[in-house]
Scaffold this motif. Sequence first.
Motif, short mmCIF file in Angstrom:
data_model
loop_
_atom_site.label_atom_id
_atom_site.label_comp_id
_atom_site.label_asym_id
_atom_site.label_seq_id
_atom_site.Cartn_x
_atom_site.Cartn_y
_atom_site.Cartn_z
N ALA A 129 0.84 -1.21 0.00
CA ALA A 129 0.00 0.00 0.00
C ALA A 129 0.86 1.26 0.00
CB ALA A 129 -0.94 -0.03 1.20
N ARG A 139 0.69 4.00 -1.61
CA ARG A 139 -0.03 5.28 -1.64
C ARG A 139 -0.66 5.61 -0.29
NH1 ARG A 139 0.28 2.62 -6.13
NH2 ARG A 139 0.64 3.69 -8.10
N LEU A 140 -1.18 4.58 0.39
CA LEU A 140 -1.73 4.80 1.74
C LEU A 140 -0.60 5.17 2.71
CD1 LEU A 140 -4.08 4.74 3.76
CD2 LEU A 140 -3.69 2.28 4.03
N GLN A 200 -10.55 6.98 2.88
CA GLN A 200 -9.12 7.29 2.72
C GLN A 200 -8.42 6.19 1.92
OE1 GLN A 200 -6.73 7.83 6.35
NE2 GLN A 200 -5.35 9.14 5.16
N PHE A 201 -8.82 4.96 2.15
CA PHE A 201 -8.23 3.85 1.40
C PHE A 201 -8.59 3.94 -0.08
CE2 PHE A 201 -8.07 -0.52 -0.20
CZ PHE A 201 -6.80 -0.88 0.21
N THR A 238 -6.64 6.48 -1.94
CA THR A 238 -5.20 6.28 -2.09
C THR A 238 -4.95 5.01 -2.90
OG1 THR A 238 -5.22 5.26 0.11
CG2 THR A 238 -4.46 7.53 -0.04
N GLU A 239 -5.51 3.90 -2.47
CA GLU A 239 -5.23 2.62 -3.13
C GLU A 239 -6.19 2.31 -4.29
OE1 GLU A 239 -2.57 0.54 -2.44
OE2 GLU A 239 -1.90 2.34 -1.40
N ILE A 267 -9.10 -1.93 7.92
CA ILE A 267 -8.37 -0.76 7.42
C ILE A 267 -8.23 0.28 8.53
CG2 ILE A 267 -8.46 1.17 5.79
CD1 ILE A 267 -9.90 -0.76 3.82
N ILE A 277 -4.73 1.64 9.92
CA ILE A 277 -4.34 3.06 9.90
C ILE A 277 -3.94 3.50 11.31
CG2 ILE A 277 -5.26 5.41 9.60
CD1 ILE A 277 -6.82 4.37 7.17
#
Lengths: 453, 453
Positions: free
Chosen positions: B88, B90-91, B374-375, B378-379, B391, B395
């Motif tokens: 991940a 990007r996250l 948010q996931f 980003t993903e 998730i 986080i």
Amino acid sequence: MLVSESTKILLAESEIPSHWYNVQADLDPPIDPALHPGTLQPAGPDDFAPLFPMSLIGQEVSRERYVEIPDEVLDIYRLWRPTPLYRAHRLERALDTPARIFYKYEGVSPAGSHKPNTAVAQAFYNKQDGTRRITTETGAGQWGSALAFACNQMGMECKVYMVSASYWQKPYRKSMIEAWGASVVPSPSVDTNAGRSIREQDPESPGSLGIAISEAVEDAATRDDTKYSLGSVLNHVLMHQTVVGQEAKRQMESADAFPDVIVGCVGGGSNFAGITFPFVPDKLAGRDVRFIAAEPQACPTLTRGRFAYDFGDTAGTTPLLKMHTLGHTFVPNPIHAGGLRYHGMAPLISQMVDLGLIEARAFHQRSVFAAAVQFARTEGIVPAPEPAHAIKATIDEALACKESGEAKTILFHLCGHGHFDMSAYESYFSDAMVDYAYPEEEVSRAMESVPAV
Amino acid sequence: MLVSESTKILLAESEIPSHWYNVQADLDPPIDPALHPGTLQPAGPDDFAPLFPMSLIGQEVSRERYVEIPDEVLDIYRLWRPTPLYRAHRLERALDTPARIFYKYEGVSPAGSHKPNTAVAQAFYNKQDGTRRITTETGAGQWGSALAFACNQMGMECKVYMVSASYWQKPYRKSMIEAWGASVVPSPSVDTNAGRSIREQDPESPGSLGIAISEAVEDAATRDDTKYSLGSVLNHVLMHQTVVGQEAKRQMESADAFPDVIVGCVGGGSNFAGITFPFVPDKLAGRDVRFIAAEPQACPTLTRGRFAYDFGDTAGTTPLLKMHTLGHTFVPNPIHAGGLRYHGMAPLISQMVDLGLIEARAFHQRSVFAAAVQFARTEGIVPAPEPAHAIKATIDEALACKESGEAKTILFHLCGHGHFDMSAYESYFSDAMVDYAYPEEEVSRAMESVPAV
């Protein structure tokens, strides 16, 4: 019962194609140029500049055979590419055909179809050229969600004008667009002159793709920081999709296979171009490979349309493209394959049909859903209504092989899953789905809207 | 901006695990036996025989460390397995954390979750033992569609009792069940005594999972050709899910990584078991790996429940299992993560929580959806509400790493996509989503239903 052979052919991330293939390098004669809607003279780069960044306008007319894919685009492609190629062992067995059937599956992308292949590229070039914000239209929402995803990845704003009827009837694609941070409004909206004027005439207007295009184009043309993006039809859009066919070719090679027949559905033409164009050089070099385009009987652009200059939108404001058309005022019946309800066709596809390089077939939607259900019950994946047209054409080919005893190799493009189309299946299972007769009169009337150029 | 490192770690079809891992071989002390609901004595194989085939009853109590996966099951697994493991990138960047985050994605299965891993296995063993037809219950439809898919692949009949409220409110999962050829009825139905008796009392009953279980069990128990299938909780179901964690372990090894923390959501426990159990031998051998189970505040079975013998269904007709429970009469508030609304927990998970091998955390759904969004932003993948709990926990862990400066390696299980859950996102975006306070009184009352054993 047992298959025990390889089912999926996968590639490593390092095998994502490094270049897009541009069929314009090999098409002879080349396609006719787009015409300016006012002057009817060939449109130049400046005519497109209010709507598209120069880099994409350059790609639109490029004759370069290979265009390098920027690292930033490859980087995002890696979220789902390379996509799997399947051998349809179970469907073959159910059909009892000697044909070998392969399918390339693009439903693994975050948006669930092939659309992000060009959405990501378009967002990247726009960002590079200084665009801060992109507008587009969407019908059922497949393209709007792909562009929302792409703009989100590139850190850009995105505004989607969604046909009002779809906005209220299909809230799930709208929520997906919002999940990726884009704004989405029902069209006609109060945000544009085009929208406001329609709403004044008809406050309850359900909208249409033509109206939504007008709104998205007006929004982009009137704001310096904003450009417009289209999900199909144009040359550069089709080129971005050629990652699909390039991967499929490599995957088939690794299975010692080469297609005798390649099948895809056609609406604007981008998924069909994606799977077939990389095989055009082979065909031109004399290799025996047939391209079959599957379209709906309710919107039979290639099988019943005229190859002529026509407008891309209903209102007649876009440049004119030389393409197969049913007339730009034609409004297809509401079949469930919303992505195939377009009066025109990509000029590149149209030219290749005209040259005899592509065959076209039209199908009624009930036969298409019967094929979709047979596919779901053998291969497992529940397909979208659009590629179900390709499945229907593939099954027909495979059954012809059974008849003739030929062991042909068939490749088709499964360009998306049907997770957002289950109401169409509901309609099919409850026997509420209707087949629309070919709209003879409506097409005749719409054909009169094709300008004499 | 640019990632340019590997995003997905893929395995070849030949690397699908050849065996399931049975954690019962390594769990000391072993879990307590199920008790017969009438005699309260340990239940024997014969007690389960009306509902399950002997091969699965054998797996339920087996202490064999590895159970070979039959070729026929592997054959169908190949339609989507091995599933991808993602880094991940990007996250991580969005969180600005030194932690490395990996996720195993099971949403690529035809049904869209990890559920087919056990559905296919259960259908196979049933078929082998002469079962012609399988019944089950489903709430939101995730499990019902997985079993429909599996039975279709095995050429068996499948009947799904779907909670009536879901049947009418969520027609898309129902259509998916039908697309795979299973029959689905709203429960309470007129097809069983249990259903008819409820309908007599309340013709408008919206149904419940408890009622649907009663119907599916009665149907199976009263027909010779029919068995019953459960999608979570039981030992053999959890074991079938260990293909997930075995693949993930191999994929992480190929990235020279080993998890410090593994995170999954828990409803009945099967997806959590799938990702964590293959790492239990490492943990027992002294390797420093933490297991974090994420559950809803509205149904906090592990964080607030009691570890005791209780019934699996609301009516109190199933064998008693030693597990964490909120009381079998507890009815959780209608959170969007329907798959986590269960009063009990898999005995294997419960035992491991009791032994201190698993930590549990509970979250409110608005914070869970904030994490999901948010996931998605980003993903790219839009997650189902259930794994969105994982998730959220991930986080939190990654932000703790940012605080402490530790570069931990976190692995979480993204057990399904949210394509059929977009109405939950709609509710979140429109600010209609509510957080339910911990139902103190309701749980106290339900706890009184836990039998004194």
